[in-house]
Design a protein around this motif. Sequence first.
Motif, PDB file in Angstrom:
ATOM      1  N   ASP A  96       0.854  -1.203   0.000  1.00 20.03           N
ATOM      2  CA  ASP A  96       0.000   0.000   0.000  1.00 20.03           C
ATOM      3  C   ASP A  96       0.884   1.246   0.000  1.00 20.03           C
ATOM      4  O   ASP A  96       1.337   1.709   1.032  1.00 20.03           O
ATOM      5  CB  ASP A  96      -0.968  -0.004   1.196  1.00 20.03           C
ATOM      6  N   LYS A  97       1.144   1.772  -1.170  1.00 19.87           N
ATOM      7  CA  LYS A  97       2.105   2.866  -1.325  1.00 19.87           C
ATOM      8  C   LYS A  97       1.541   4.199  -0.830  1.00 19.87           C
ATOM      9  O   LYS A  97       0.332   4.411  -0.783  1.00 19.87           O
ATOM     10  CB  LYS A  97       2.501   3.012  -2.798  1.00 19.87           C
ATOM     11  N   LYS A  98       2.459   5.101  -0.487  1.00 17.79           N
ATOM     12  CA  LYS A  98       2.129   6.477  -0.120  1.00 17.79           C
ATOM     13  C   LYS A  98       2.640   7.391  -1.244  1.00 17.79           C
ATOM     14  O   LYS A  98       3.768   7.209  -1.715  1.00 17.79           O
ATOM     15  CB  LYS A  98       2.805   6.874   1.203  1.00 17.79           C
ATOM     16  N   TYR A  99       1.817   8.356  -1.635  1.00 23.78           N
ATOM     17  CA  TYR A  99       2.138   9.214  -2.777  1.00 23.78           C
ATOM     18  C   TYR A  99       2.399  10.651  -2.310  1.00 23.78           C
ATOM     19  O   TYR A  99       1.598  11.207  -1.557  1.00 23.78           O
ATOM     20  CB  TYR A  99       1.000   9.150  -3.806  1.00 23.78           C
ATOM     21  N   VAL A 100       3.513  11.226  -2.761  1.00 22.59           N
ATOM     22  CA  VAL A 100       3.923  12.550  -2.281  1.00 22.59           C
ATOM     23  C   VAL A 100       4.263  13.456  -3.458  1.00 22.59           C
ATOM     24  O   VAL A 100       4.992  13.051  -4.375  1.00 22.59           O
ATOM     25  CB  VAL A 100       5.165  12.442  -1.355  1.00 22.59           C
ATOM     26  N   LEU A 172      20.279   6.405  -5.904  1.00 21.31           N
ATOM     27  CA  LEU A 172      18.939   6.397  -5.298  1.00 21.31           C
ATOM     28  C   LEU A 172      17.830   6.079  -6.300  1.00 21.31           C
ATOM     29  O   LEU A 172      16.658   5.985  -5.928  1.00 21.31           O
ATOM     30  CB  LEU A 172      18.656   7.755  -4.636  1.00 21.31           C
ATOM     31  N   GLY A 173      18.194   5.931  -7.576  1.00 17.67           N
ATOM     32  CA  GLY A 173      17.185   5.634  -8.600  1.00 17.67           C
ATOM     33  C   GLY A 173      16.276   6.818  -8.905  1.00 17.67           C
ATOM     34  O   GLY A 173      15.117   6.642  -9.279  1.00 17.67           O
ATOM     35  N   MET A 174      16.804   8.042  -8.736  1.00 16.21           N
ATOM     36  CA  MET A 174      16.013   9.258  -8.992  1.00 16.21           C
ATOM     37  C   MET A 174      16.372   9.830 -10.364  1.00 16.21           C
ATOM     38  O   MET A 174      17.443   9.572 -10.888  1.00 16.21           O
ATOM     39  CB  MET A 174      16.279  10.288  -7.889  1.00 16.21           C
ATOM     40  N   LYS A 175      15.443  10.616 -10.939  1.00 17.91           N
ATOM     41  CA  LYS A 175      15.651  11.157 -12.293  1.00 17.91           C
ATOM     42  C   LYS A 175      15.310  12.641 -12.349  1.00 17.91           C
ATOM     43  O   LYS A 175      14.279  13.059 -11.815  1.00 17.91           O
ATOM     44  CB  LYS A 175      14.746  10.424 -13.292  1.00 17.91           C
ATOM     45  N   ILE A 176      16.157  13.414 -13.032  1.00 15.01           N
ATOM     46  CA  ILE A 176      15.843  14.819 -13.319  1.00 15.01           C
ATOM     47  C   ILE A 176      14.923  14.828 -14.536  1.00 15.01           C
ATOM     48  O   ILE A 176      15.275  14.289 -15.594  1.00 15.01           O
ATOM     49  CB  ILE A 176      17.127  15.617 -13.611  1.00 15.01           C
ATOM     50  N   THR A 177      13.750  15.446 -14.409  1.00 13.06           N
ATOM     51  CA  THR A 177      12.780  15.413 -15.510  1.00 13.06           C
ATOM     52  C   THR A 177      12.585  16.760 -16.194  1.00 13.06           C
ATOM     53  O   THR A 177      12.009  16.832 -17.280  1.00 13.06           O
ATOM     54  CB  THR A 177      11.414  14.891 -15.013  1.00 13.06           C
ATOM     55  N   ALA A 178      13.056  17.855 -15.551  1.00 13.25           N
ATOM     56  CA  ALA A 178      12.942  19.165 -16.196  1.00 13.25           C
ATOM     57  C   ALA A 178      14.042  20.092 -15.686  1.00 13.25           C
ATOM     58  O   ALA A 178      14.484  19.981 -14.542  1.00 13.25           O
ATOM     59  CB  ALA A 178      11.572  19.782 -15.921  1.00 13.25           C
ATOM     60  N   ILE A 179      14.462  21.005 -16.577  1.00 10.02           N
ATOM     61  CA  ILE A 179      15.490  21.993 -16.232  1.00 10.02           C
ATOM     62  C   ILE A 179      15.077  23.366 -16.776  1.00 10.02           C
ATOM     63  O   ILE A 179      14.151  23.472 -17.576  1.00 10.02           O
ATOM     64  CB  ILE A 179      16.883  21.617 -16.807  1.00 10.02           C
ATOM     65  N   ARG A 196      11.854  13.181 -10.481  1.00  3.95           N
ATOM     66  CA  ARG A 196      11.106  11.968 -10.146  1.00  3.95           C
ATOM     67  C   ARG A 196      11.934  11.281  -9.057  1.00  3.95           C
ATOM     68  O   ARG A 196      12.928  10.634  -9.320  1.00  3.95           O
ATOM     69  CB  ARG A 196      10.948  11.119 -11.404  1.00  3.95           C
ATOM     70  N   PHE A 197      11.539  11.478  -7.782  1.00  4.13           N
ATOM     71  CA  PHE A 197      12.288  10.911  -6.654  1.00  4.13           C
ATOM     72  C   PHE A 197      12.087   9.398  -6.550  1.00  4.13           C
ATOM     73  O   PHE A 197      12.974   8.670  -6.124  1.00  4.13           O
ATOM     74  CB  PHE A 197      11.850  11.578  -5.346  1.00  4.13           C
ATOM     75  N   SER A 198      10.885   8.946  -6.898  1.00  4.47           N
ATOM     76  CA  SER A 198      10.578   7.513  -6.929  1.00  4.47           C
ATOM     77  C   SER A 198       9.282   7.380  -7.714  1.00  4.47           C
ATOM     78  O   SER A 198       8.696   8.379  -8.135  1.00  4.47           O
ATOM     79  CB  SER A 198      10.394   6.952  -5.509  1.00  4.47           C
ATOM     80  N   GLU A 199       8.820   6.157  -7.873  1.00  5.80           N
ATOM     81  CA  GLU A 199       7.560   5.963  -8.605  1.00  5.80           C
ATOM     82  C   GLU A 199       6.412   6.714  -7.927  1.00  5.80           C
ATOM     83  O   GLU A 199       5.473   7.161  -8.581  1.00  5.80           O
ATOM     84  CB  GLU A 199       7.238   4.472  -8.687  1.00  5.80           C
ATOM     85  N   GLU A 200       6.498   6.878  -6.604  1.00  2.00           N
ATOM     86  CA  GLU A 200       5.398   7.493  -5.850  1.00  2.00           C
ATOM     87  C   GLU A 200       5.667   8.940  -5.433  1.00  2.00           C
ATOM     88  O   GLU A 200       4.756   9.619  -4.969  1.00  2.00           O
ATOM     89  CB  GLU A 200       5.113   6.674  -4.572  1.00  2.00           C
ATOM     90  N   ILE A 201       6.908   9.397  -5.547  1.00  2.00           N
ATOM     91  CA  ILE A 201       7.277  10.735  -5.043  1.00  2.00           C
ATOM     92  C   ILE A 201       7.800  11.593  -6.191  1.00  2.00           C
ATOM     93  O   ILE A 201       8.736  11.206  -6.897  1.00  2.00           O
ATOM     94  CB  ILE A 201       8.356  10.641  -3.937  1.00  2.00           C
ATOM     95  N   PHE A 202       7.179  12.760  -6.376  1.00  2.00           N
ATOM     96  CA  PHE A 202       7.561  13.666  -7.454  1.00  2.00           C
ATOM     97  C   PHE A 202       7.680  15.074  -6.893  1.00  2.00           C
ATOM     98  O   PHE A 202       6.998  15.428  -5.930  1.00  2.00           O
ATOM     99  CB  PHE A 202       6.505  13.644  -8.571  1.00  2.00           C
ATOM    100  N   GLY A 203       8.554  15.890  -7.486  1.00  2.00           N
ATOM    101  CA  GLY A 203       8.699  17.262  -7.003  1.00  2.00           C
ATOM    102  C   GLY A 203       9.026  18.235  -8.115  1.00  2.00           C
ATOM    103  O   GLY A 203       9.670  17.871  -9.109  1.00  2.00           O
ATOM    104  N   THR A 204       8.572  19.482  -7.932  1.00  2.00           N
ATOM    105  CA  THR A 204       8.872  20.534  -8.899  1.00  2.00           C
ATOM    106  C   THR A 204       9.398  21.771  -8.181  1.00  2.00           C
ATOM    107  O   THR A 204       8.918  22.117  -7.096  1.00  2.00           O
ATOM    108  CB  THR A 204       7.619  20.944  -9.702  1.00  2.00           C
ATOM    109  N   GLN A 205      10.369  22.435  -8.822  1.00  2.00           N
ATOM    110  CA  GLN A 205      10.853  23.717  -8.319  1.00  2.00           C
ATOM    111  C   GLN A 205       9.843  24.818  -8.647  1.00  2.00           C
ATOM    112  O   GLN A 205       9.684  25.783  -7.919  1.00  2.00           O
ATOM    113  CB  GLN A 205      12.205  24.023  -8.968  1.00  2.00           C
TER     114      GLN A 205
END
Length: 277
Positions: A96-100, A172-179, A196-205
């Motif tokens: 049961d994943k947590k999404y952030v 850590l298996g993380m990916k830069i998706t935008a610059i 893309r920090f993980s399949e469930e965790i994403f972040g934007t500046q």
Amino acid sequence: MKDIRIALLDMNNNHANQGFRNIKEISEAFQQNSEENVVIQTFDVRFKNEMPDINDFDIYISSGGPGNPHREGMEWEDKFAGFLDSVFEHNRYNEDKKYVFLICHSFQLASIHWKLGNICKRKSYSFGVMPVHKTEEGKEEFLFKNLPDPFYAVDSRAYQFIEPDLERFEELGMKITAIEKFRPHINLERAVMAVRFSEEIFGTQFHPEADPQGMVENLKDEKNKTAMIENFGMEKYLETMDRIDDEDKIVLTRSQILPRFLQFAKKNIRKGCEVLA
């Protein structure tokens, strides 16, 4: 059918903020359009030291906010770091994943916490509608699927994430998706704008939640207006004001990224419930 529980983390430290209103509006629209019962609760992380228990919620949206993202010895900073680690660990070992979703200040806090690169003060405060460029990984990012390259987003920051540690990302298996705008002929670091920090965790500046109304309100603040004119010039400022509600710019970005994140989380929470049943 299981309730879907959303925690909204207010990182504004008791400052008036358009972004948090936007986040609530998008979450409430998702609530109204869901067959499931969606519960939304707000936590005032910095001002009241409130933090959700990760066992109590499925989805977390953590806002932008003012100030220095580096540690200043506050109690909430330990709680937020613990929250990030708890979610990461929980998702590693549980069905049961947590999404952030982490926005601006929260994105910077997480990038510092996971030691992903250099998060430093900009020469000048940045405010405006700017083009955001997809990386190769970003072209595969489903949250950006219906957005052009570049797409447009509201930028509002005194700090920037530059010089990413690519070995650490790999580890850590993380990916830069935008610059920021990529200019190979200019020897300047471009800031990282989404991870893309993980399949469930994403972040934007940048601020995917921003709407034209909030942008106009923010420009009533002389600091924002001055920053925009200093960074882009009066002509660009006037052009931005003229195009602020264009359907293909921040209106499109707002309609895509956070709503798609919420739909993705809901679909996977449902799937997780079926697996656990």
